[in-house]
Design a protein around this motif. Sequence first.
Motif, PDB file in Angstrom:
ATOM      1  N   GLU A 146       0.851  -1.192   0.000  1.00 41.24           N
ATOM      2  CA  GLU A 146       0.000   0.000   0.000  1.00 41.24           C
ATOM      3  C   GLU A 146       0.882   1.235   0.000  1.00 41.24           C
ATOM      4  O   GLU A 146       1.838   1.330   0.773  1.00 41.24           O
ATOM      5  CB  GLU A 146      -0.924   0.018   1.212  1.00 41.24           C
ATOM      6  CG  GLU A 146      -1.963   1.128   1.156  1.00 41.24           C
ATOM      7  CD  GLU A 146      -2.953   1.038   2.308  1.00 41.24           C
ATOM      8  OE1 GLU A 146      -4.071   1.547   2.156  1.00 41.24           O
ATOM      9  OE2 GLU A 146      -2.599   0.444   3.363  1.00 41.24           O
ATOM     10  N   ALA A 147       0.567   2.177  -0.880  1.00 42.48           N
ATOM     11  CA  ALA A 147       1.309   3.426  -0.982  1.00 42.48           C
ATOM     12  C   ALA A 147       0.348   4.598  -0.824  1.00 42.48           C
ATOM     13  O   ALA A 147      -0.831   4.502  -1.164  1.00 42.48           O
ATOM     14  CB  ALA A 147       2.033   3.516  -2.322  1.00 42.48           C
ATOM     15  N   ASP A 148       0.873   5.713  -0.293  1.00 42.18           N
ATOM     16  CA  ASP A 148       0.082   6.912  -0.088  1.00 42.18           C
ATOM     17  C   ASP A 148       0.490   7.950  -1.129  1.00 42.18           C
ATOM     18  O   ASP A 148       1.646   8.362  -1.190  1.00 42.18           O
ATOM     19  CB  ASP A 148       0.307   7.455   1.328  1.00 42.18           C
ATOM     20  CG  ASP A 148      -0.781   8.428   1.743  1.00 42.18           C
ATOM     21  OD1 ASP A 148      -1.422   9.011   0.840  1.00 42.18           O
ATOM     22  OD2 ASP A 148      -0.997   8.605   2.954  1.00 42.18           O
ATOM     23  N   PHE A 149      -0.479   8.378  -1.941  1.00 46.79           N
ATOM     24  CA  PHE A 149      -0.209   9.323  -3.016  1.00 46.79           C
ATOM     25  C   PHE A 149      -0.556  10.755  -2.632  1.00 46.79           C
ATOM     26  O   PHE A 149      -0.388  11.668  -3.444  1.00 46.79           O
ATOM     27  CB  PHE A 149      -0.996   8.925  -4.275  1.00 46.79           C
ATOM     28  CG  PHE A 149      -0.525   7.626  -4.866  1.00 46.79           C
ATOM     29  CD1 PHE A 149       0.422   7.604  -5.863  1.00 46.79           C
ATOM     30  CD2 PHE A 149      -1.025   6.415  -4.393  1.00 46.79           C
ATOM     31  CE1 PHE A 149       0.862   6.406  -6.404  1.00 46.79           C
ATOM     32  CE2 PHE A 149      -0.594   5.212  -4.928  1.00 46.79           C
ATOM     33  CZ  PHE A 149       0.355   5.207  -5.927  1.00 46.79           C
ATOM     34  N   ALA A 150      -1.053  10.961  -1.401  1.00 54.71           N
ATOM     35  CA  ALA A 150      -1.257  12.326  -0.933  1.00 54.71           C
ATOM     36  C   ALA A 150       0.109  12.964  -0.718  1.00 54.71           C
ATOM     37  O   ALA A 150       1.033  12.323  -0.207  1.00 54.71           O
ATOM     38  CB  ALA A 150      -2.055  12.330   0.363  1.00 54.71           C
ATOM     39  N   THR A 151       0.278  14.217  -1.096  1.00 54.78           N
ATOM     40  CA  THR A 151       1.577  14.878  -1.001  1.00 54.78           C
ATOM     41  C   THR A 151       2.094  14.829   0.425  1.00 54.78           C
ATOM     42  O   THR A 151       1.463  15.318   1.344  1.00 54.78           O
ATOM     43  CB  THR A 151       1.477  16.338  -1.451  1.00 54.78           C
ATOM     44  OG1 THR A 151       1.016  16.369  -2.798  1.00 54.78           O
ATOM     45  CG2 THR A 151       2.826  17.021  -1.368  1.00 54.78           C
ATOM     46  N   GLY A 152       3.231  14.212   0.611  1.00 55.53           N
ATOM     47  CA  GLY A 152       3.830  14.125   1.932  1.00 55.53           C
ATOM     48  C   GLY A 152       3.359  12.941   2.734  1.00 55.53           C
ATOM     49  O   GLY A 152       3.917  12.639   3.772  1.00 55.53           O
ATOM     50  N   GLY A 153       2.291  12.226   2.259  1.00 54.71           N
ATOM     51  CA  GLY A 153       1.808  11.081   3.010  1.00 54.71           C
ATOM     52  C   GLY A 153       1.454  11.459   4.426  1.00 54.71           C
ATOM     53  O   GLY A 153       1.006  12.545   4.733  1.00 54.71           O
ATOM     54  N   ASN A 154       1.656  10.547   5.350  1.00 52.40           N
ATOM     55  CA  ASN A 154       1.359  10.796   6.764  1.00 52.40           C
ATOM     56  C   ASN A 154       2.476  11.544   7.453  1.00 52.40           C
ATOM     57  O   ASN A 154       2.281  12.218   8.447  1.00 52.40           O
ATOM     58  CB  ASN A 154       1.145   9.457   7.488  1.00 52.40           C
ATOM     59  CG  ASN A 154      -0.321   9.161   7.664  1.00 52.40           C
ATOM     60  OD1 ASN A 154      -1.164  10.005   7.372  1.00 52.40           O
ATOM     61  ND2 ASN A 154      -0.625   7.968   8.123  1.00 52.40           N
ATOM     62  N   SER A 155       3.678  11.404   6.957  1.00 52.87           N
ATOM     63  CA  SER A 155       4.827  11.925   7.674  1.00 52.87           C
ATOM     64  C   SER A 155       5.066  13.404   7.432  1.00 52.87           C
ATOM     65  O   SER A 155       5.837  14.034   8.151  1.00 52.87           O
ATOM     66  CB  SER A 155       6.086  11.146   7.252  1.00 52.87           C
ATOM     67  OG  SER A 155       6.327  11.339   5.871  1.00 52.87           O
TER      68      SER A 155
END
Length: 453
Positions: A146-155
Amino acid sequence: MKLKTTSLLIAGTLFGAAMLPAQANNEAMADLLKVLRDKGTISAEDYNMLKNAAAADQEKTEAAQAEVKKQVEEATANMPVIETDGKLVIADREGNWEFQPIGRVMWDAIDTDEDDSGAEDFHGTELRRARLGFEGSIYDWGYKFEADFATGGNSGSDSEVSIKDAFISYGNKFNDLAYDVKLGQSHIAYGLNTKISSKYMTFMDRPWFADSTVSPARESGAVFSLAEKDYRWLVSAGLTNGEIEGGSTDSNGSTFSARASFVPYMQDKNHLIQVGLGYLTKGGGDDFRFRQRLVSHKDATRHLDTSTFEIDGADAYTVDAMGVFGSFHAMAEYNDFTAERTAGSDVDITGYAVEAGYFLTGESLKWKKGFTSGISPNSSAGAWQIAARFETLEIDDSANSDEADKWTVGLNYYPTKNTRLMLNYDKVTDLKVDGSSVNYEPSALKFRAQAYW
């Protein structure tokens, strides 16, 4: 030419029966023919002829239906089973393999008030999470990516794509025990609030200590778990080496983590108490920094900040408890993290959070395998939940001491089991920066629309 009354009645009977399902068709025809015979409208000879014809038609219909059913079963015998109840799972009929696309979208609208701290307020929207991936199993082997494509992800990093889960696992059962080992990047064996999925969190943001450098979430390595079959107790341990960034890790020191939880009281899954504890230790040689936003993910300034320093190592422990009593739930966690400076005194970062929630529409927080999961509304009108949380965090550092308290209240609406609307209000009630009390108390009003599959 005039039709006989008998002919009209028979024709009407046949036409009316033909409009019914096969079984009801023959039953209705038999009843009507009996009525016509008993009233003398048709003769006994005509009754027997028509009855036998109807029986023959029924046998032909049943034989045709059986043949169609057989052909359908033969044609679909090797086709996979597809489940669509809130998710899409494709599996073989023997249960040897399955595949599921997964993902989540979380869109936030945020309005912050820095209360004259000097930092800039934020009034806008954010795509907090936009994840895509897949998971599945082949016999006793599993996998997930699973990858996060929102800019910056959670971090909050500058990377536009961040890797979340990326592992291969092996699991099975031995008598009444279930065991599992994950190889790759996954959640480490530490923390309750850190490991509860963002899909199921009561509030939009985790407590300050959770999913941070003092309570890490995911790292790359090996994690092993052993549990009773109903998860009344669970133990897990892992040896990991940092989080994957750019396809690899870059950490001089490894992390050993361990967690145990058990359920001393369980009437059923909607009435239980669980307690847990965790421990982790990190090797030295790396830079360390803890910094945290106060009221939203878009705060311009992180008032809680240790600055960066090199460590010889670090140790931490956490204690947590969770209770579910029908529509009411409560959760508490304490986290203590000590970083050993290469030069200078140690830095101790402690924090705790206590929350409580209640479903106004009668649902219950779902307990699953020692953590929480999604809920299903009791009706098509959806589910409503109210909640509140108090948290505090203190950085004990002779060079840079910070302290903060915060209240969060929330209202959640679940239109369906896979969607949720959230409204949170966060308010800092006490804040010390660099060892001194300040006269500002930041706050934020936040809204989220989320969906997952």
